[in-house]
Design an enzyme around this catalytic site. Structure first.
Site, PDB file in Angstrom:
ATOM      1  CB  ALA A 148       2.899  -1.287  -7.450  1.00 62.34           C
ATOM      2  CB  SER A 149       0.328  -5.451  -5.555  1.00 57.99           C
ATOM      3  OG  SER A 149      -0.872  -4.545  -6.164  1.00 57.99           O
ATOM      4  CG  HIS A 192      -3.039   0.961  -4.540  1.00 58.56           C
ATOM      5  ND1 HIS A 192      -3.141  -0.380  -4.415  1.00 58.56           N
ATOM      6  CD2 HIS A 192      -3.911   1.563  -5.549  1.00 58.56           C
ATOM      7  CE1 HIS A 192      -3.759  -0.663  -5.368  1.00 58.56           C
ATOM      8  NE2 HIS A 192      -4.311   0.310  -6.290  1.00 58.56           N
ATOM      9  CG  ASP A 272       3.226   2.503  -4.177  1.00 62.06           C
ATOM     10  OD1 ASP A 272       3.412   2.592  -5.318  1.00 62.06           O
ATOM     11  OD2 ASP A 272       2.103   2.181  -3.693  1.00 62.06           O
ATOM     12  CG  ASN A 301       3.555   0.111 -11.577  1.00 61.32           C
ATOM     13  OD1 ASN A 301       4.316  -0.549 -10.848  1.00 61.32           O
ATOM     14  ND2 ASN A 301       2.384   0.172 -11.296  1.00 61.32           N
TER      15      ASN A 301
HETATM   16  C1  LIG Z   1      -1.873   2.128  -9.106  1.00 53.49           C
HETATM   17  C2  LIG Z   1      -1.117   2.079  -8.048  1.00 53.49           C
HETATM   18  C3  LIG Z   1      -0.890   0.870  -7.011  1.00 53.49           C
HETATM   19  C4  LIG Z   1      -1.081  -0.669  -7.680  1.00 53.49           C
HETATM   20  O1  LIG Z   1      -0.490  -0.945  -8.808  1.00 53.49           O
HETATM   21  P1  LIG Z   1      -0.245  -2.439  -9.372  1.00 53.49           P
HETATM   22  O2  LIG Z   1       1.015  -2.348 -10.327  1.00 53.49           O
HETATM   23  O3  LIG Z   1      -1.639  -2.770 -10.099  1.00 53.49           O
HETATM   24  O4  LIG Z   1      -0.323  -3.405  -8.157  1.00 53.49           O
HETATM   25  C5  LIG Z   1      -0.091   1.014  -5.851  1.00 53.49           C
HETATM   26  N1  LIG Z   1       0.190   2.182  -5.470  1.00 53.49           N
HETATM   27  C6  LIG Z   1       0.005   3.084  -6.120  1.00 53.49           C
HETATM   28  C7  LIG Z   1       0.456   4.492  -5.673  1.00 53.49           C
HETATM   29  C8  LIG Z   1      -0.805   3.218  -7.547  1.00 53.49           C
HETATM   30  O5  LIG Z   1      -0.810   4.413  -8.131  1.00 53.49           O
END
Ligand SMILES: *Cc1c(COP(=O)(O)O)cnc(C)c1O
Length: 488
Positions: A148-149, A192, A272, A301
């Protein structure tokens, strides 16, 4: 190792993994090793001569397992789920077996073309607006990012490039650094850390806005902030709305934020939903997506909550050209005779160059479970969180600062933060269950996330008994202290 040796080693490895998973309940969730423990256990340099596999294999239990935090344990309740399922593992084995780098279409057509269709399948399961889907025939489409990053960073960089180009198209002599210095992006103070980090990496300001009493970012807050900054000469250009915050699984109000971004014009809205997005495959949670039709990009994700192993972060763009135009370089060794433009060259959609065959995981998981199986998984996990919530609610030593959401329950002992930090430390030191805290408006809060697909009602009961055991001890200590001071 040759193919025949691999055959027997692979069978043995599969047996090991199955046994590990089936008995994971019996392992202590948190390891007790010290930092750098492995240095003591293995040689300081790589061996000059190859070793037999059997010797290497034995070191898994000896060296690795003592230092593993067992994320798939039914008693692991920290952070968020790390997706895991047998079909997903089969897909990763196949991906490694094929061993391709699918950066362009011709570099492995199946790798690209399956991804295009899988992102449509998945987008349809979530009920995404059709503009995001490749099958709509428009400019939209999906791509699998690592995390997600990365998705947030890609969206932010594309928005930045688009904004700079817009100013240049008005005045070709405009000083680019002048514009960049005035750009400002927004998200809530609950988003996040990767959102703020994307701002650092992209070299633009990110302003964190206050959320409401339920930790949700509201349209009016965003509107006022953008008006204020615009009046000061800043250029608002990017907003990240979070659906399911990490701390308390709060939902920003997309139905308010979308129209505000639309009103201001030229604002890129990124959504996100890293964790909670998986739940949108269920009708009853899809309303959180109201307003998404006004967003430019959306991400969640599958590798968190949808039974897909890390890494697989699903991102959709309403206009993929915004991203492609920002990052595209075509050196001569990548030009192919094929008509470009029919299938995406996904390297233009991401930060790395190479890419793994990750869509196999989505294909195997969606086909093995079916939409109904996936929905059942989500609903079961939410049900378990409700069961935990009911147990906490019955104990009047505890309070529940925000309503439980999805598979997450935030709770704390009534009283000082220090009481709760001690409680959590005792729980994690004992290592039978594992949780991490949240800080909600200055209040230190415990956070139970239902993570493992093996978690059952009996595990929730066991987890609660473990928490109560430590709470009893702390209350006993407080009483002792009270009486000893009273007598003195
Ligand atoms: C877990 C999470 C992230 C980070 O996820 P990655 O895939 O490890 O970068 C970002 N935003 C939210 C809302 C999350 O729950």
């Amino acid at each position: 190792m040759d193919g025949q040796q691999f055959r027997s080693a692979a069978h043995e490895m599969i047996d090991f993994i199955i046994d590990y998973q089936e008995n994971i309940r019996n392992r202590r969730v948190l390891p007790t090793v010290q930092p750098s423990y492995i240095r003591e256990m293995i040689p300081a340099a790589a061996p000059e001569l190859g070793e037999p596999w059997q010797v290497i294999f034995q070191d898994i239990e000896r060296v690795i397992m003592p230092g593993v935090t067992h994320w798939q344990s039914p008693h692991f309740h920290a952070y968020c789920p790390s997706g895991h399922s047998w079909p997903s593992i089969l897909a990763d084995i196949l991906s490694d077996g094929i061993g391709c780098l699918g950066f362009s279409w011709i570099a492995s057509p199946a790798c690209t073309d399956l991804e295009v269709v899988m992102m449509d399948w998945l987008g349809q399961l979530l009920g995404l607006p059709s503009q995001f889907l490749a099958c709509s025939g428009g400019t939209g489409g999906g791509v699998i990012q690592g995390t997600a990053s990365e998705a947030t960073l890609v969206a932010l960089l594309a928005a930045k490039a688009k904004t700079i180009n817009r100013f240049k198209s008005i005045d070709s002599d405009v000083d680019e650094s002048q514009i960049v210095g005035r750009l400002i992006a927004y998200s809530s103070d609950q988003s996040h850390s990767s959102v703020e980090r994307a701002g650092i990496l992209a070299g633009v300001r990110v302003r964190l806005l206050p959320s409401d009493e339920l930790f949700s970012l509201r349209g009016e807050t965003l509107k006022l902030a953008m008006e204020e900054d615009k009046a000061k000469g800043f250029i608002p250009f990017f907003v990240t709305a979070t659906l399911g915050t990490t701390q308390s699984c709060a939902f920003d109000d997309l139905s308010e934020i979308g129209p505000v971004c639309h009103q201001f014009e030229n604002i890129w809205l990124h959504v996100d939903a890293a964790y909670a997005g998986s739940a949108f495959i269920c009708d009853e949670y899809r309303h959180y997506l109201n307003g998404l039709e006004l967003a430019d990009s959306f991400n969640f994700n599958p590798h968190k909550w949808l039974l897909v192993n890390f890494d697989c972060s699903a991102m959709w763009l309403k206009n993929a050209n915004d991203v492609v135009d920002s990052f595209k370089l075509d050196p001569v060794y990548l030009k192919s005779d094929r008509q470009q433009g029919q299938s995406p060259d996904y390297r233009h959609w991401q930060i790395p160059f190479g890419r793994r065959f990750r869509s196999l995981k989505l294909w195997f998981v969606m086909r093995s479970y079916g939409a109904e199986g996936l929905r059942a998984h989500i609903r079961q996990q939410i049900k378990l969180a409700c069961e935990f919530h009911q147990l906490v609610a019955k104990d009047d030593r505890f309070e529940i600062p925000v309503p439980p959401a999805m598979g997450l329950v935030c709770f704390r002992m009534k009283g000082e933060n220090s009481l709760n930090t001690t409680l959590l430390k005792r729980i994690n030191d004992a290592g039978r269950i594992h949780m991490v805290p949240a800080k909600l408006r200055g209040q230190f809060t415990l956070r139970l996330a239902v993570c493992s697909r093996y978690t059952e009602s009996r595990d929730i009961v066991l987890t609660w008994q473990e928490i109560e055991r430590h709470a009893d001890f702390l209350m006993g200590q407080q009483l002792k202290k009270f009486f000893s001071t009273a007598v003195a």
